[in-house]
Structures are given as structure tokens and as C-alpha cells.
Design a protein around this motif. Sequence first.
Motif, PDB file in Angstrom:
ATOM      1  N   GLY A 201       1.064  -1.489  -0.078  1.00 44.91           N
ATOM      2  CA  GLY A 201       0.268   0.046   0.120  1.00 44.91           C
ATOM      3  C   GLY A 201       0.933   1.132  -0.063  1.00 44.91           C
ATOM      4  N   LEU A 202       0.197   2.398   0.137  1.00 51.88           N
ATOM      5  CA  LEU A 202       0.416   3.570  -0.324  1.00 51.88           C
ATOM      6  C   LEU A 202      -0.270   4.779   0.671  1.00 51.88           C
ATOM      7  N   TRP A 203       0.335   5.444   1.126  1.00 53.13           N
ATOM      8  CA  TRP A 203      -0.534   6.200   2.412  1.00 53.13           C
ATOM      9  C   TRP A 203       0.146   8.242   2.097  1.00 53.13           C
ATOM     10  N   LEU A 204      -0.531   9.128   2.325  1.00 54.07           N
ATOM     11  CA  LEU A 204       0.177  10.436   2.292  1.00 54.07           C
ATOM     12  C   LEU A 204      -0.603  11.221   3.065  1.00 54.07           C
ATOM     13  N   VAL A 346      13.328   4.012  -8.296  1.00 56.96           N
ATOM     14  CA  VAL A 346      11.467   4.406  -9.273  1.00 56.96           C
ATOM     15  C   VAL A 346      10.761   5.787  -8.965  1.00 56.96           C
ATOM     16  N   VAL A 347      10.045   5.265  -7.822  1.00 57.97           N
ATOM     17  CA  VAL A 347       9.326   7.002  -7.567  1.00 57.97           C
ATOM     18  C   VAL A 347       9.847   8.193  -7.711  1.00 57.97           C
ATOM     19  N   ARG A 348      11.297   8.648  -7.203  1.00 62.43           N
ATOM     20  CA  ARG A 348      12.022   9.450  -7.187  1.00 62.43           C
ATOM     21  C   ARG A 348      12.017  10.155  -8.870  1.00 62.43           C
ATOM     22  N   LYS A 349      12.720   9.314 -10.000  1.00 60.67           N
ATOM     23  CA  LYS A 349      12.686   9.180 -11.310  1.00 60.67           C
ATOM     24  C   LYS A 349      11.268   9.548 -11.416  1.00 60.67           C
ATOM     25  N   SER A 350       9.859   9.592 -11.225  1.00 60.40           N
ATOM     26  CA  SER A 350       8.730   9.726 -12.153  1.00 60.40           C
ATOM     27  C   SER A 350       8.007  11.365 -11.272  1.00 60.40           C
ATOM     28  N   THR A 351       8.885  11.580 -10.348  1.00 66.92           N
ATOM     29  CA  THR A 351       8.972  12.535  -9.278  1.00 66.92           C
ATOM     30  C   THR A 351       9.420  13.534  -9.508  1.00 66.92           C
ATOM     31  N   ARG A 352      10.786  13.740 -10.050  1.00 63.79           N
ATOM     32  CA  ARG A 352      11.442  14.739 -10.163  1.00 63.79           C
ATOM     33  C   ARG A 352      11.207  16.012 -11.534  1.00 63.79           C
ATOM     34  N   PHE A 357       3.620  18.997  -7.206  1.00 63.01           N
ATOM     35  CA  PHE A 357       1.958  18.526  -7.481  1.00 63.01           C
ATOM     36  C   PHE A 357       0.825  19.612  -7.072  1.00 63.01           C
ATOM     37  N   PRO A 358       0.074  19.692  -7.965  1.00 61.44           N
ATOM     38  CA  PRO A 358      -0.894  20.855  -8.079  1.00 61.44           C
ATOM     39  C   PRO A 358      -1.888  19.679  -6.899  1.00 61.44           C
ATOM     40  N   ASP A 359      -2.156  18.961  -6.610  1.00 61.61           N
ATOM     41  CA  ASP A 359      -2.990  18.058  -5.343  1.00 61.61           C
ATOM     42  C   ASP A 359      -2.459  17.119  -4.901  1.00 61.61           C
ATOM     43  N   ASP A 360      -3.545  16.596  -4.075  1.00 62.59           N
ATOM     44  CA  ASP A 360      -2.746  14.822  -3.527  1.00 62.59           C
ATOM     45  C   ASP A 360      -2.993  14.097  -4.599  1.00 62.59           C
ATOM     46  N   GLN A 361      -3.881  13.750  -5.135  1.00 66.12           N
ATOM     47  CA  GLN A 361      -4.160  13.047  -6.371  1.00 66.12           C
ATOM     48  C   GLN A 361      -3.536  12.625  -7.012  1.00 66.12           C
ATOM     49  N   SER A 362      -2.680  13.708  -7.556  1.00 66.07           N
ATOM     50  CA  SER A 362      -1.526  14.109  -8.651  1.00 66.07           C
ATOM     51  C   SER A 362      -0.910  13.249  -7.500  1.00 66.07           C
ATOM     52  N   ALA A 363      -0.409  13.182  -7.054  1.00 63.16           N
ATOM     53  CA  ALA A 363       0.639  12.489  -6.281  1.00 63.16           C
ATOM     54  C   ALA A 363       0.771  11.553  -6.669  1.00 63.16           C
ATOM     55  N   VAL A 364      -0.479  10.737  -5.689  1.00 64.49           N
ATOM     56  CA  VAL A 364      -0.716   9.808  -5.283  1.00 64.49           C
ATOM     57  C   VAL A 364      -0.717   9.022  -6.888  1.00 64.49           C
ATOM     58  N   VAL A 366       0.666   9.933  -9.916  1.00 67.06           N
ATOM     59  CA  VAL A 366       1.943   9.267 -10.426  1.00 67.06           C
ATOM     60  C   VAL A 366       3.004   8.605  -9.890  1.00 67.06           C
ATOM     61  N   VAL A 367       2.508   8.629  -8.068  1.00 69.74           N
ATOM     62  CA  VAL A 367       3.811   7.905  -7.043  1.00 69.74           C
ATOM     63  C   VAL A 367       2.840   5.527  -7.611  1.00 69.74           C
ATOM     64  N   TYR A 368       1.844   6.275  -7.750  1.00 72.03           N
ATOM     65  CA  TYR A 368       0.745   4.717  -8.082  1.00 72.03           C
ATOM     66  C   TYR A 368       1.133   4.039  -9.584  1.00 72.03           C
ATOM     67  N   LEU A 369       1.155   4.722 -10.474  1.00 67.16           N
ATOM     68  CA  LEU A 369       1.541   4.079 -11.744  1.00 67.16           C
ATOM     69  C   LEU A 369       3.454   3.585 -12.100  1.00 67.16           C
ATOM     70  N   ALA A 370       3.697   4.769 -10.870  1.00 64.42           N
ATOM     71  CA  ALA A 370       5.251   4.770 -11.097  1.00 64.42           C
ATOM     72  C   ALA A 370       5.697   3.227 -10.625  1.00 64.42           C
ATOM     73  N   ILE A 371       4.866   2.648  -9.973  1.00 66.34           N
ATOM     74  CA  ILE A 371       5.160   1.244  -8.903  1.00 66.34           C
ATOM     75  C   ILE A 371       4.277   0.450  -9.606  1.00 66.34           C
TER      76      ILE A 371
END
Length: 404
Positions: A201-204, A346-352, A357-364, A366-371
Motif C-alpha cells: 500500500g501507499l499512504w499520503l 523509481v518513484v523519485r525518477k517519476s516525480t523529479r 504537485f497541484p494536489d494530493d490526487q495528482s501525486a498519488v 504518479v506514484v501508483y503508476l510508477a510502482i
Amino acid sequence: MKNKELQDMADKVAGEFKSEADFEAFTKALRKQFWESTLEGELDDHLGYEKHSARGNGTGNSRNGKSAKRIRSEHGELDIEAPRDRNGSFEPKAIAKRQTRTRGIDDKILFLYAKGQSTRDIAATIEELYDVDISPTLISRVTDRVMTSVNEWQQRPLDPLYPILYLDCIVLKIRHNQRVINKSVYLALGVDIEGHKQLLGLWLAETEGAKFWLSVLTELKNRGLNDVLIACVDGLKGFPEAIAAEYPDTKIQLCIVHMVRNSLKLVPWKDYKAVTADLKQVYQASTELEAQDKLEQFAAVWDERYPQISRSWHANWPNLIAIFDYPAEIRKVIYTTNAIESLNSVVRKSTRNRKVFPDDQSAVKVVYLAIQEASKKWTMPIRNWKPALNRFTIEFGERVTAHL
């Protein structure tokens, strides 16, 4: 059809083309025929009979002409005719009602999004590659559908036992109430009984803290994770106590990499290599007794300049010694959170590429798809898993054998 027959057919077809435009018109006609035939086949299946078949008499539903439809694909735009039924109950799967893009385009959008490209960058890339004009708003709608998958994935049942659980977090900058703040993405990576990695799982949350980790562990237990043999964590204060609250029989191993990294924060470059080499003598010792001796030797050499290092190792010693219960090849399995550190990479490469991020959902998203992209490579058990599992079976008995 044999290779020779295919080659002969290709040669014959190729001979009919006088120009590149002829070839493009031919391939476009093939694509049109493919999609229209696919939709006709789906309608046959839906109605239960083929076109013009007498079996359709008295069934209560029938074909009702066709609708013009323009779709976008990897090969550009294409005008097709989609069949309809009289009752309006036909719901095609290949190209759904109101769908204007083929699955290939959607997959490319999600792939580029997972790599950290912005919606505008993705729109430009799709247009450059396929000559298809897609607005950033449409791309947002495509990626928004990911949240349904995220919610289902986050609530899925878990195995009752994960012998090893790695817990860590990374920090992202997210816009919140017209200001930019740091938020922590909590990650729980389990190793199942067969040695395969699974992100559980992932949590913010706004800050990293033992209290929030406790809520994460409670959720994992509620989803079916009843037992963990060894939890590998960073040096966050209160972390071992949070784990003990839900999993009192779990051994704690503080991440050696985190310990070394924190120890070197205030060490200048002139002493960096020497301090690193002496710390390695501690955690690579053969036994706990030898490790204690090496730590005292380290303190004797470095306490005058960096007293905080040995003080920190002494304070955390009870949660640093689990590795000394195992031979060298098994220590490498639990020795560090390298497994989750590689995932973090992997996550850092996708977020650098996204400074904020404009909001929480946008961050989640990107992280989910990278995972999901990274997990495609998790096809083999982690290194040295068989000897590790054999050792766990002997040490933990029925806690392991009950799941074999």
C-alpha cells in the motif's frame, strides 16, 4: 499459413502500391475494416445471431443501422461506422460508446504520466509521435480513471504472513491551500512466502511520524496481514513501539543504510571515508559480541570529534542486532531496506520532473503508476531467498510452516 506463403502474399500486395500514399491508404482501410469487423462481431454476440440470420426473428432486438465515429489511435485519426441495436442495450468493449481513443493511446498516456511528464508534455509527445491532437484536459480525464484502480488496489486482501516487511517513506512537494508544503508518501513493501516483493500500500500524510505508521500497520492487519517475522525500518523515533503495538512478536531491524547515512551527516569530507570504513567494521562483524567490540573501538577513535555517532548506535543497539542471528547470505536479505530504496529510486525518477504537485490526487496517481511499472520486473524471488526461508522455518516454526 507458412512463412513462404506469407512472404509471397506480402510481395504481391507490395507490388500493387505505386507510392507511399497508396500504402498509407491501404493500411488505413485495413484498420477501418478491423475495427468495424470487431464491433460487428461483438454485436453478433450480443444479439445471439449473425447478420441476416433467420434466428433473429422474434428475439425482440435487432440491428439498427450504424453511427459515424472518429477514433484516435497510435496511427492517427480514423473514421469508422459503429453498428447499433434497436434496444440500445449494446455496449461494445473494443471501442466503448463515447470512447474516442483506442486502448493503445490510453496506455501510452498512462506510461508517460508514470514517467513524470506533465499533461501538456504528454499532449505534445502524442501529437509529435502519432499526429493526434489531444488536449491536456482530456489527458487528465484518462489519468483520473487510475484512482478507481488505486482504491481497489489499496483495499485488496493481503496474505496472512509476509516474512519480511520493509517500511519507508519519501517526501514530495504538494500545493495545499494556496501554499506548497512537504508531504510524506508512506510505502509498505512485503516479501511473501515465495520470496516475491509486493507493495502492500501507499499512504499520503503531511509529516512522517510513528503515530501515522501505527495507523498504517493497523490497516495492514485489518486487510489480513496477521504476522510479520522481521520488519526493516529506518531510525524514526517510536517506530519499533508502533510495530510492537500491532505485531508484538515481530523482530525489528533498523536499516543499516539509514544509520550510516545519519551518522555521516555532520562528518566533513576529509574524514568521510575513514569514518565510513570504521562503521563498516561494526555492522559487518561476524557476531554481536565482535560488533560491540568494534563499536567501542570506533568510539575511542572518533568520539572526541563526533560523539553523536557512537551515542546514536548505542541508543539503537537493541534494534540493530537482529542481523547477527543469521549467516552472511541471509543478512543481505534483511540487512538493509535496499529493496524499498530501489523502489524509492523509481518513484523519485517519476516525480523529479514535477517540482510541485497541484494536489494530493495528482501525486498519488504518479506514484501508483510508477510502482505498477516497476513491479513488472518483480518476477523472481529476492536473492538468497531459499536459504533465508529455510532458516526462518527452523527459527519460527509453525509461524512459517503453517503457510507452506
